[in-house]
Design an enzyme around this catalytic site. Structure first.
Site, PDB file in Angstrom:
ATOM      1  N   CYS A 264      -0.178  -0.055   2.868  1.00  0.00           N
ATOM      2  CA  CYS A 264      -0.206   0.300   4.566  1.00  0.00           C
ATOM      3  C   CYS A 264      -0.585  -1.030   5.320  1.00  0.00           C
ATOM      4  O   CYS A 264       0.122  -1.686   5.534  1.00  0.00           O
ATOM      5  CB  CYS A 264      -1.388   1.509   4.746  1.00  0.00           C
ATOM      6  SG  CYS A 264      -1.060   2.238   6.227  1.00  0.00           S
ATOM      7  N   HIS A 354       0.944   5.535   1.444  1.00  0.00           N
ATOM      8  CA  HIS A 354      -0.227   5.980   0.603  1.00  0.00           C
ATOM      9  C   HIS A 354      -0.102   6.620  -0.807  1.00  0.00           C
ATOM     10  O   HIS A 354      -0.110   7.892  -0.915  1.00  0.00           O
ATOM     11  CB  HIS A 354      -1.248   6.650   1.559  1.00  0.00           C
ATOM     12  CG  HIS A 354      -1.836   6.129   2.817  1.00  0.00           C
ATOM     13  ND1 HIS A 354      -3.202   5.765   2.785  1.00  0.00           N
ATOM     14  CD2 HIS A 354      -1.186   5.625   3.998  1.00  0.00           C
ATOM     15  CE1 HIS A 354      -3.180   5.105   4.159  1.00  0.00           C
ATOM     16  NE2 HIS A 354      -2.074   5.372   4.831  1.00  0.00           N
ATOM     17  N   GLU A 356      -1.935   6.936  -3.052  1.00  0.00           N
ATOM     18  CA  GLU A 356      -3.122   7.751  -3.700  1.00  0.00           C
ATOM     19  C   GLU A 356      -3.184   9.095  -3.093  1.00  0.00           C
ATOM     20  O   GLU A 356      -3.612  10.058  -3.794  1.00  0.00           O
ATOM     21  CB  GLU A 356      -4.620   7.232  -3.232  1.00  0.00           C
ATOM     22  CG  GLU A 356      -5.128   7.472  -1.915  1.00  0.00           C
ATOM     23  CD  GLU A 356      -4.116   6.809  -0.727  1.00  0.00           C
ATOM     24  OE1 GLU A 356      -4.204   7.345   0.432  1.00  0.00           O
ATOM     25  OE2 GLU A 356      -3.601   5.713  -0.990  1.00  0.00           O
TER      26      GLU A 356
END
Length: 380
Positions: A264, A354, A356
């Site tokens: 990001c 992202h 995660e």
């Protein structure tokens, strides 16, 4: 003023956009006034992770899904220690939360943390407006904080813009801390916190990585003092054009040749470190359903996003940089925005989204394995 946990209050509220459009509804969460950049998120789930994502600092988030708050709020899913959004906009809040992990209603949590919101408005119309006109400044006014329309519009237009905002230090940790590896420790990573989410070091810890999370103000000397096998640059809020300090730290890492991974904001930092520019998107990418193609494999992933800026790098060729050849590794299939970069002559790569993704999807989790492979290769 008291607010029932059964949905929103009856206190009137007004949302005012900087172009003069007004939406009227009811107060949701805290009563008062707030300002920020109006953005929309397309996720149907994961609202708790969205609220606590530091990347949303100084943004008023409009949820496109009509029903929000159905599963209440629990103590396990926050990505940080507090809610970071500047304001919250929903159409139909849940009257009664229902989930075995729920500890309180979303309305109660917003009110407890002082987050001003509004409900009972046509969020579809608001989203269409932002798609056509672009993200813009907005104010939410409720209760006694409701002057006349002209005064409210003037106050919105006096609020700071996101372009040119330097916000990472406002959300990052002030003191370094360590997230230990789960099981056998295999590597040490220095993670520069520009607005990191809790799930990110956890995903690395699952792979045997001991993560040293450092403040956004950390110097290159601070990073190398950890004796890292790899260096990570996190997500975060604000305009990457202001991030001169993280760019200088990243260039020091690239000079040394330590394996590097950024997500990001970290992707934008890598872009700048390589000599590319950045620019503000019209309305950004937010939510958990953005299609991205990994150009190195041809695979298409459904991914979680939260970014209003992007890297200006050529899609059709390999670029020469001060650190060797670089190419765009990932691209958004909706609008061809750069979603990832990789160096071909040094162990460094980044993605704009992202991986995660605590609330899902998990298509991109392999990127942490790719980071591990870089460190294994460097060690060998």
């Amino acid at each position: 003023m008291t607010t029932s946990t059964r949905g929103a209050s009856r206190t009137p509220a007004v949302l005012v956009l900087e172009d003069g459009r007004i939406f009227r509804g009811r107060a949701y969460g805290a009563v008062g006034v707030t300002f920020g950049e109006a953005v929309f998120s397309t996720g149907m789930t994961g609202y708790q992770e969205t609220l606590t994502d530091p990347s949303y600092h100084r943004q008023v988030v409009v949820m496109t899904a009509p029903h929000i708050g159905n599963t209440g709020v629990n103590d396990e899913d926050p990505e940080s220690k507090r809610i970071w959004v500047a304001g919250y906009v929903v159409r139909d809040p849940a009257r009664v939360p229902s989930n075995w992990r729920s500890r309180r209603s979303l309305d109660d949590e917003l009110r407890h943390q002082g987050v001003v919101g509004i409900c009972g408005i046509d969020t579809r119309a608001l989203t269409r407006h932002l798609r056509e006109r672009g993200a813009m400044r907005v104010g939410i006014f409720s209760g006694n904080a409701m002057p006349d329309e002209g005064t409210m519009l003037a106050e919105v237009r006096q609020a700071p813009e996101m372009k040119g905002a330097d916000l990472s230090a406002e959300v990052a940790t002030k003191e370094a801390y360590v997230v230990p590896a789960i099981g056998e420790k295999k590597f040490t990573v220095a993670a520069v916190d520009l607005g990191i989410k809790g799930m990110t070091p956890h995903r690395m810890a699952e792979r045997g990585i001991e993560v040293h999370v450092l403040p956004a103000t950390a110097t290159a000397e601070d990073v190398f003092a950890v004796e890292p096998d790899g260096v990570f640059f996190s997500n975060g809020p604000g305009d990457p054009a202001t991030a001169d300090h993280p760019v200088s730290v990243m260039r020091a890492v690239l000079e040394r040749g330590t394996p590097l991974f950024g997500i990001c904001f970290g992707n934008q930092i890598l872009g700048r470190a390589l000599g590319f520019g950045t620019y503000k998107l019209k309305y950004g990418h937010r939510g958990i359903n953005q299609p991205v193609q990994d150009r190195t494999t041809g695979k298409v992933e459904v991914t979680a996003h939260n970014h209003g800026f992007a890297v200006d790098a050529p899609l059709d060729r390999v670029s020469e940089t001060p650190y060797g050849r670089a190419e765009v590794s990932h691209v958004c299939l909706n609008d061809n925005v750069v979603e990832g970069l990789q160096l071909l002559d040094r162990p460094a790569f980044s993605v704009q989204y992202h991986p995660e993704a605590a609330a899902g999807p998990h298509d991109a989790a392999y990127l942490f394995d790719r980071f591990v492979s870089l460190m294994e290769g460097q060690r060998a």
